[in-house]
Write an enzyme that holds these catalytic residues in place. Structure first.
Site, PDB file in Angstrom:
ATOM      1  N   GLU A 182      41.767 -61.140 -79.886  1.00  0.00           N
ATOM      2  CA  GLU A 182      42.937 -61.992 -79.705  1.00  0.00           C
ATOM      3  C   GLU A 182      44.203 -61.359 -80.260  1.00  0.00           C
ATOM      4  O   GLU A 182      45.307 -61.842 -79.998  1.00  0.00           O
ATOM      5  CB  GLU A 182      42.693 -63.350 -80.365  1.00  0.00           C
ATOM      6  CG  GLU A 182      42.602 -63.344 -81.880  1.00  0.00           C
ATOM      7  CD  GLU A 182      41.248 -62.919 -82.425  1.00  0.00           C
ATOM      8  OE1 GLU A 182      41.043 -63.056 -83.653  1.00  0.00           O
ATOM      9  OE2 GLU A 182      40.400 -62.453 -81.633  1.00  0.00           O
ATOM     10  N   CYS A 287      36.755 -46.790 -86.079  1.00  0.00           N
ATOM     11  CA  CYS A 287      35.421 -46.821 -86.678  1.00  0.00           C
ATOM     12  C   CYS A 287      34.874 -45.419 -86.871  1.00  0.00           C
ATOM     13  O   CYS A 287      33.908 -45.224 -87.611  1.00  0.00           O
ATOM     14  CB  CYS A 287      34.466 -47.637 -85.812  1.00  0.00           C
ATOM     15  SG  CYS A 287      34.069 -46.880 -84.222  1.00  0.00           S
ATOM     16  N   GLU A 387      34.633 -50.302 -96.181  1.00  0.00           N
ATOM     17  CA  GLU A 387      35.355 -49.803 -95.012  1.00  0.00           C
ATOM     18  C   GLU A 387      36.769 -50.388 -95.063  1.00  0.00           C
ATOM     19  O   GLU A 387      36.979 -51.570 -94.799  1.00  0.00           O
ATOM     20  CB  GLU A 387      34.665 -50.211 -93.713  1.00  0.00           C
ATOM     21  CG  GLU A 387      35.353 -49.629 -92.485  1.00  0.00           C
ATOM     22  CD  GLU A 387      34.705 -50.041 -91.184  1.00  0.00           C
ATOM     23  OE1 GLU A 387      34.811 -49.278 -90.204  1.00  0.00           O
ATOM     24  OE2 GLU A 387      34.114 -51.127 -91.128  1.00  0.00           O
TER      25      GLU A 387
END
Length: 502
Positions: A182, A287, A387
């Site tokens: 979104e 990633c 992360e």
């Protein structure tokens, strides 16, 4: 065919904009370079998501029975349209994500690789045939589509990740419901419009926007047969457990903490350049970004100095202005990453380059954070374990090659890793012993080309099939084996014994 970045983006069902049940919930889509709201996006309710699934379910049977020749012809037309208009898509990506135009264009080009793979579906889907496996008995196999495939994609690659999945799913004969992030949803809508222009029938590719309500509907509706997801590890675990509990095949790609091991014999200028490219590209929101440089002594001081020198020269700002690095996706995420810098300092890491200040080339108050470099990071620090998904690069010093391998293998993640060395023996040992799904040798971001498959190990992947490449065709189809015997008039007799080959 245009996307206007000033209105409320609706869903896309049956090859047309779709307002659903008139839900009032919407989300803000920002231009991260200015900090201003660029448009609103409608959030799908359960009912609206079910309507999109209905459209896909209705289209799936006829599309699955459509010849491979026709399916691939549409994919070829889509490939040509996308190649000719990729600059338009790159501009949309930069406007909503913030990454610089060159990086956005690179994203589209990598997605094109998978479209080209999907154009080869006729070869990838052909079965096997064995004549006379037994007397007058033949065996052949065929691959058939699973039906309706749901794709839930992240914000960091708003075009490439959907392109990893839906071209292969569609070429394999499935209908698709795509739920993009979104935060930057327009790229998916643009791609769906382009598929319509290429000749894709109604209902084969549908796009619903929204949040957890739409995701949960896709995960639990019995008409959805497969789910592909890319995102953080906690959500990947949730998607996998929920989807499989409802009888779906699921590939859920989670988070990462990617290491780059630099040996003393490496070209340190090359290693420093690649650490910059892989650590700060797309503001670290990849990633496959390198977030940890593992320096094998005695080269750490020299390597850190080279990385620091390059970091300070990077031009940060609006992605349309030829800068090296753009903003982060939202102000909230920028603040979260800045909090990790605070935590790194508090834990005792050496802050070599501080990204919390510095000039940016942009208008307004964008979501910027300059490149940050930490040295002497230890595995117990949050800047190492978590992360961060931002432009924060950590250097960990080790005394040996073996210590470096052990450090990398002890990570709960196993997405990507790299080694920089001129020693072929060390490189060979690294690729064999490292417990990571994608390995680079003097290549910092080892994302495979389209005809190989993408995917990590351990907490970076839930499911047993990787993205694109040969494994994608296996994921989006089911194998069927047919054993046949055409008997001549001389056959006869009843035999209740177990059938045997002879």
């Amino acid at each position: 065919m245009t996307i206007t970045l000033t209105d409320t983006l609706q869903h896309w069902v049956n090859n047309a904009p779709f307002s659903g049940d008139g839900e009032s919930r919407t989300g803000k889509v920002y231009n991260p370079a200015t900090g201003q709201v660029a448009r609103q996006v409608a959030f799908a309710s359960k009912t609206t998501t079910e309507q999109a699934i209905t459209a896909a379910h209705t289209a799936a049977k006829e599309w699955g029975a459509t010849s491979l020749a026709r399916r691939t012809a549409i994919m070829f037309r889509f490939r040509e349209l996308l190649a000719s208009r990729k600059n338009e898509l790159a501009a949309i990506i930069t406007a909503e994500h913030g990454k610089v135009l060159d990086d956005a264009l690179g994203e589209v080009n990598r997605g094109l690789e998978v479209v080209e793979l999907a154009c080869n579906a006729a070869y990838m889907l052909k079965g096997d045939y064995t004549e006379s496996a037994s007397t007058n008995l033949n065996v052949h196999s065929l691959r058939q589509p699973v039906g309706v495939s749901a794709i839930i994609s992240p914000f960091n690659f708003p075009a490439m990740v959907p392109l990893w999945f839906f071209p292969v799913a569609i070429a394999s004969g499935n209908a698709v419901v795509l739920k993009p992030s979104e935060k930057d949803p327009s790229s998916s809508q643009w791609l769906a419009e382009l598929m319509k222009e290429a000749g894709l029938p109604d209902g084969v590719l549908n796009v619903v926007h929204g949040d957890k309500e739409a995701v949960d509907t896709l995960l639990t509706d019995s008409r959805v047969s497969s789910v592909s997801f890319v995102g953080s590890t906690p959500i990947a675990q949730y998607v996998y457990s929920t989807g499989t509990a409802h009888g779906k095949r699921v590939q859920a790609f989670g988070g990462a903490k990617n290491h780059m091991l630099v040996l003393p014999d490496a070209d340190l200028d090359l290693a420093a350049d690649m650490a910059i490219n892989a650590g700060y590209g797309a503001a670290g929101e990849r990633c496959m970004a390198i977030s940890v440089v593992v320096a094998v002594e005695p080269i750490a001081d020299e390597l850190v100095a080279k990385i620091a020198e390059r970091s300070k020269k990077l031009r940060v700002g609006d992605g349309t202005r030829g800068c090296d690095m753009g903003p982060l996706i939202t102000g909230e995420h920028r603040d979260k990453v800045a909090g990790y810098i605070d935590a790194g300092v508090a834990s005792g890491a050496e802050l070599v380059v501080d990204g919390r200040g510095g000039n940016v080339d942009a208008d307004g108050e964008g979501f910027f954070l300059n490149p940050t470099l930490f040295d002497k990071v230890t595995p117990d620090m949050s800047i190492y374990t978590d992360e961060i998904f931002g432009p924060v690069l950590s250097v960990v010093r080790v005394d040996s090659f073996d210590e470096g391998i052990d450090l990398i293998n002890s990570s709960p993640y196993g997405n990507g890793t790299a080694i920089f060395t001129n020693d072929g023996g060390a490189a060979r040992r690294f690729e064999n012993e490292i417990q990571v799904g994608m390995v680079g040798i003097n290549v910092p971001i080892p994302v495979p080309v389209g005809y190989h498959s993408f995917g990590g190990w351990k907490a970076s992947l839930f499911g047993d099939q990787h993205a694109y490449g040969p494994e994608a065709f296996k994921f989006f189809t089911r194998n069927k084996v047919v054993t046949s015997r055409w008997l001549d008039p001389s056959h006869g007799g009843i035999n209740l014994g177990f059938p045997q080959n002879d």
